[in-house]
Design a protein around this motif. Structure first.
Motif, PDB file in Angstrom:
ATOM      1  N   THR A   1       0.850  -0.887  -0.237  1.00 33.39           N
ATOM      2  CA  THR A   1      -0.225   0.078   0.207  1.00 33.39           C
ATOM      3  C   THR A   1       1.405   1.488  -0.077  1.00 33.39           C
ATOM      4  OG1 THR A   1      -1.647  -1.391   1.230  1.00 33.39           O
ATOM      5  CG2 THR A   1      -1.824   0.927   1.148  1.00 33.39           C
TER       6      THR A   1
ATOM      7  N   ALA B   1      -7.657   1.244   1.057  1.00 32.93           N
ATOM      8  CA  ALA B   1      -7.999  -0.018   1.054  1.00 32.93           C
ATOM      9  C   ALA B   1      -8.681  -0.920   0.439  1.00 32.93           C
ATOM     10  CB  ALA B   1      -8.565  -0.083   2.047  1.00 32.93           C
TER      11      ALA B   1
ATOM     12  N   SER C   1      -6.850  -4.665  -0.765  1.00 36.30           N
ATOM     13  CA  SER C   1      -7.464  -6.064  -1.363  1.00 36.30           C
ATOM     14  C   SER C   1      -7.945  -6.413  -2.675  1.00 36.30           C
ATOM     15  CB  SER C   1      -9.342  -5.291  -0.791  1.00 36.30           C
ATOM     16  OG  SER C   1      -9.719  -4.868   0.841  1.00 36.30           O
TER      17      SER C   1
END
Length: 227
Positions: free
Chosen positions: A55, A71, A75
């Motif tokens: 990330t 996020a 994911s």
């Protein structure tokens, strides 16, 4: 014989349940949930380290407005990697070899980046369709070219992921079939072919991870242009 090679990409059903739905739901069951303890086990620690590092690397070129997608990108990365890797196991089904699934992921996310750009900074978003300093006679042609290029982006995302995984699976099956055919006839050649098959499988593992990373990376670049 050639048509049977494509049977692995057909989504079959078992007891009325589509296997593609089961394959899509499986990755979310495999990963352990974080705990409230101060110290986690090695699996949770490694999982958290991987997601955090990915990330951070992905959000480096983005400004603060794009960090809201952290996020979602993390994911999606874990989801695609898991689907691609599980599809390399025997007697499994790879949902990401289906163009419909990949386009169903690529089109809404690409469209969301375009809508965000049109809403937050419409002048800059439309400015990408016409480079600065373009001669007046070339303006209509460049606008058409850039517009087509904009709408080709989600197609390129879906087709790239589908084509790479489909080609790898077909090549593995072709070489594996050659090994079984050559084994009783020419054992030495079959062993050499099996070695090539093993190396190709390692390459396909790398391709499965790289293609998932490229998919999410391109989405982040499209988002960078619109935030």
């Amino acid at each position: 014989m050639m048509l049977s090679f494509f049977d692995q990409f057909a989504s079959s059903t078992y007891m009325g349940i589509p296997l593609v739905a089961l394959a899509i739901a499986l990755p979310w069951i495999l990963y352990p949930n974080p705990t409230t303890r101060w110290l986690n086990n090695r699996v949770l620690t490694l999982q958290g380290w991987f997601i955090n590092r990915f990330t951070q690397q992905l959000l480096l070129p983005l400004n603060t407005g794009g960090h809201k997608w952290a996020a979602l990108f993390a994911s999606l990365m874990v989801f695609l990697i898991t689907l691609n890797m599980l599809g390399l196991l025997p007697y499994t089904f790879t949902p990401t070899t289906q163009l419909s699934l990949n386009m169903g992921i690529a089109v809404p996310l690409w469209l969301a980046t375009v809508i965000i750009g049109m809403r937050n900074q419409p002048t800059a978003a439309l400015g990408h369709l016409l480079p600065e300093g373009t001669p007046i006679p070339l303006i209509p042609v460049l606008i058409i070219i850039e517009t087509v290029s904009l709408f080709i982006r989600p197609i390129a995302l879906g087709v790239r992921l589908t084509a790479n995984l489909t080609a790898g699976h077909l090549l593995i099956q072709l070489i594996a079939t050659a090994v079984f055919v050559l084994l009783p006839l020419m054992p030495t050649v079959a062993i050499l072919t099996a070695t090539i098959l093993f190396l190709l499988t390692l390459l396909e593992v790398a391709v499965a991870m790289i293609q998932a990373y490229v998919f999410v990376l391109l989405l982040s670049l499209y988002l960078q242009e619109n935030v």
